[in-house]
Structures are given as C-alpha cells and as structure tokens.
Scaffold this active site. Structure first.
Site, PDB file in Angstrom:
ATOM      1  N   ASN A  95      -7.995   2.447   6.447  1.00  0.00           N
ATOM      2  CA  ASN A  95      -8.394   1.260   5.632  1.00  0.00           C
ATOM      3  C   ASN A  95      -8.217   2.998   3.789  1.00  0.00           C
ATOM      4  O   ASN A  95      -8.139   1.837   3.746  1.00  0.00           O
ATOM      5  CB  ASN A  95      -9.903   1.253   5.787  1.00  0.00           C
ATOM      6  CG  ASN A  95     -10.803   1.112   4.645  1.00  0.00           C
ATOM      7  OD1 ASN A  95     -10.321   0.119   3.703  1.00  0.00           O
ATOM      8  ND2 ASN A  95     -11.434   2.317   3.824  1.00  0.00           N
ATOM      9  N   PHE A 118       4.826  -4.758 -10.303  1.00  0.00           N
ATOM     10  CA  PHE A 118       5.663  -3.813 -11.088  1.00  0.00           C
ATOM     11  C   PHE A 118       4.287  -2.409 -11.515  1.00  0.00           C
ATOM     12  O   PHE A 118       3.419  -2.158 -11.472  1.00  0.00           O
ATOM     13  CB  PHE A 118       4.569  -4.633 -11.703  1.00  0.00           C
ATOM     14  CG  PHE A 118       6.137  -3.663 -13.891  1.00  0.00           C
ATOM     15  CD1 PHE A 118       6.938  -3.962 -13.805  1.00  0.00           C
ATOM     16  CD2 PHE A 118       4.911  -2.386 -14.811  1.00  0.00           C
ATOM     17  CE1 PHE A 118       7.667  -3.238 -15.486  1.00  0.00           C
ATOM     18  CE2 PHE A 118       5.800  -1.712 -15.259  1.00  0.00           C
ATOM     19  CZ  PHE A 118       6.569  -2.280 -15.991  1.00  0.00           C
ATOM     20  N   TYR A 169       3.765   2.302  -4.021  1.00  0.00           N
ATOM     21  CA  TYR A 169       2.550   1.874  -3.300  1.00  0.00           C
ATOM     22  C   TYR A 169       2.934   0.768  -2.359  1.00  0.00           C
ATOM     23  O   TYR A 169       2.204   0.322  -1.752  1.00  0.00           O
ATOM     24  CB  TYR A 169       0.639   1.569  -4.176  1.00  0.00           C
ATOM     25  CG  TYR A 169       0.216   0.729  -3.690  1.00  0.00           C
ATOM     26  CD1 TYR A 169      -1.178   1.461  -3.165  1.00  0.00           C
ATOM     27  CD2 TYR A 169      -0.519  -1.312  -3.677  1.00  0.00           C
ATOM     28  CE1 TYR A 169      -2.681   0.327  -2.536  1.00  0.00           C
ATOM     29  CE2 TYR A 169      -1.071  -1.190  -3.122  1.00  0.00           C
ATOM     30  CZ  TYR A 169      -2.108  -0.167  -2.392  1.00  0.00           C
ATOM     31  OH  TYR A 169      -3.473  -0.922  -2.493  1.00  0.00           O
TER      32      TYR A 169
END
Ligand code: NDP
Length: 246
Positions: free
Chosen positions: A87, A147, A152
């Site tokens: 996590n 965007f 990530y």
C-alpha cells in the site's frame, strides 16, 4: 489459526483503515513505516490505546535490504506473513516537461520497486505453506493515465503487469495476487488538493458525486484476503465511484 497481515504504509490514510479492518477480522496486524517517520511511535500508541494491538516495524520499501530485515523481524517476532498489502506510495506530480530524473525515480522506487522488494521476502513461504495473498494498491490513474503523473501512472500500471505475471506463477500453490485501483479517496493525498479544484475538476468526474471512503477500500482488501476469494487472482479491481469503467 490467526493469520498475519502486513500492510506497508499502514499509518497513512488508506493503510490505517486497512489495518483497522483487518484487526476487526481477527488478523495479527503488522504495519511498516518509513525509518524517517518521527510520528510512528505516537500513531502506534494512539492505535493501541484504542485497543488494536498493532505491531509496527521500520521499513524503507524502496530498499531491498530494509524490506528483507523487516520481514525477517516480523517472521521471528510474530510469524510468517500470510497477507501482504503493498500500500505504501507517493506522488510527485508535474508535467513531463518539468519532471526530473529524481522525481521519476522516487515515484517508481516507492510505488513499484517496493512491490518487488516486499513480495520477494514473503512469496517462497506462502508457496511452501500453500496459502497466501498479495494485494497491490494501484490507482485509477494507472488505468487511464493522468495529466502531470507520467511517473505515478507508469508505476501504478506496472503494478498490474507484475500482478498478472506473478498470479500465473503461483496460482497452483494457493496464493492469489491482485491489484486494486482506487479512484479519489478522502485521504490527505487527495484532501491536499485545493477545494476549488476538487469541486470544479475532480468531483464532476465521479458519478457517485463524492470522494471514496478509506473504509470502502479496506472492505475490498479484506475480501481479497479472505478464503472466499480463493478463485479471484490476477485481477485489477476498480473501486472509483464509476469514474472510469472499462
Ligand atoms: P498516504 O500519503 O496517507 O500514505 C502513504 C504511506 O506510504 C505512508 O504511510 C508512508 O509512510 C508510506 N511510504 C511512503 N514512502 C515510503 C517508503 N519509502 N517506505 C515505507 N513507507 C513509505 O497515502 P494514501 O493512504 O492516500 O495512499 C495509500 C496508497 O493508495 C498509495 O499507494 C496511493 O498511491 C494509493 N492510492 C491512493 C488514492 C487516494 O485517493 N488517496 C487513490 C488511489 C490510490 P510514512 O508516513 O511512514 O512515510
């Protein structure tokens, strides 16, 4: 038999809810925190004053040796890990034009290398014991892109490739490997976004018209960890209020 559930980043918004849910279901709950986290002791004390009995270990999930030392200590003190929830994660959002190599590396190391570093320490034992659960916390932005999030989105999409390949390798051994992809959940990662952006840009994308609750993510993790979920492996489960359907 009491199973051991280890949640990386269990002191964060989603992680805490997952720890609380797993404790309510009777697991031995172990969380990790960054070695630099000066508030870890206070968090643990607060939680344990509430009666949870969590254990917490320092672990830099970006560092293979730190992950190894953490799992060795947990195994010695408590027992082998039965459920691993990967996590821990960070964002460093900016357009690709402005993104530095350090911004890229930090996000890939924390969100993706961490999955290898932690899973590697527990998988052999799970296979030997013929039971185990790996649950990787990805993101809707790994599914659809976002965007300012090339780092990530790449890391979170990578988690699911890892999930599918490993699920194939260990399926016969009673070990399931799954990804969950939450949408926007009301933790500090999201509530740090200015309210006007949340109201004008983010909430209109979510058909249920609200942020998700950490408890809703915890409920899905608990199901994936359960014996009932033994036939569910290699999946990427969207939990996003209808924001992204495919
Ligand atoms: P938080 O920022 O609240 O928690 C992140 C956790 O990751 C912290 O507990 C932090 O531990 C831990 N962490 C970060 N770097 C490291 C490291 N190097 N070693 C060990 N632990 C580390 O985020 P959330 O609870 O919101 O997010 C949890 C996960 O869910 C993340 O993977 C995130 O990408 C994902 N997610 C979140 C969404 C949301 O809307 N909130 C949506 C989709 C996905 P410490 O504080 O000790 O450093």
């Amino acid at each position: 038999m009491v199973r051991v559930a280890l949640v990386t980043g269990g002191m964060g918004g989603l992680g805490e809810a997952i720890c609380i849910k797993m404790a309510a279901l009777g697991y031995h709950v172990v969380t990790t925190y960054s070695p630099s986290n000066t508030k870890a002791h206070d968090w643990l004390q607060t939680m344990n004053n509430m009666g949870y009995g969590f254990k917490a270990y320092p672990c830099d999930v970006t560092d293979f040796d730190s992950a190894k030392a953490c799992i060795e200590a947990v195994t010695k003190d408590i027992g082998p890990v039965d459920v691993l929830v990967n996590n821990a994660g960070i964002t460093r959002d900016m357009t690709f034009k402005k993104m530095t190599k350090a911004d890229w590396d930090a996000v890939i190391h924390t969100n993706l290398d961490s999955v290898f570093n932690m899973t590697k320490q527990v998988m052999d034992g799970m296979v030997e014991r013929k039971w185990g659960r790996i649950i990787n916390v990805s993101s809707v932005n790994g599914q659809k892109g976002a965007f300012g999030q090339t780092n990530y989105s790449a890391a979170k999409a990578g988690m699911h490739g890892f999930t599918k390949a490993l699920a194939l390798e260990v399926a016969k051994n009673g070990v399931t490997v799954n990804t969950i992809s939450p949408g926007y959940i009301g933790t500090k990662m999201v509530t740090a976004i200015p309210q006007e952006i949340l109201d004008s840009k983010i909430l209109p994308q979510i058909p249920v018209s609200r942020l998700g609750k950490p408890e809703e993510i915890a409920g899905l993790v608990a199901y994936l960890a359960s014996d009932e979920a033994a036939f569910l492996t290699g999946a990427n489960i969207s939990i996003n209020g209808g924001q992204h359907m495919f």
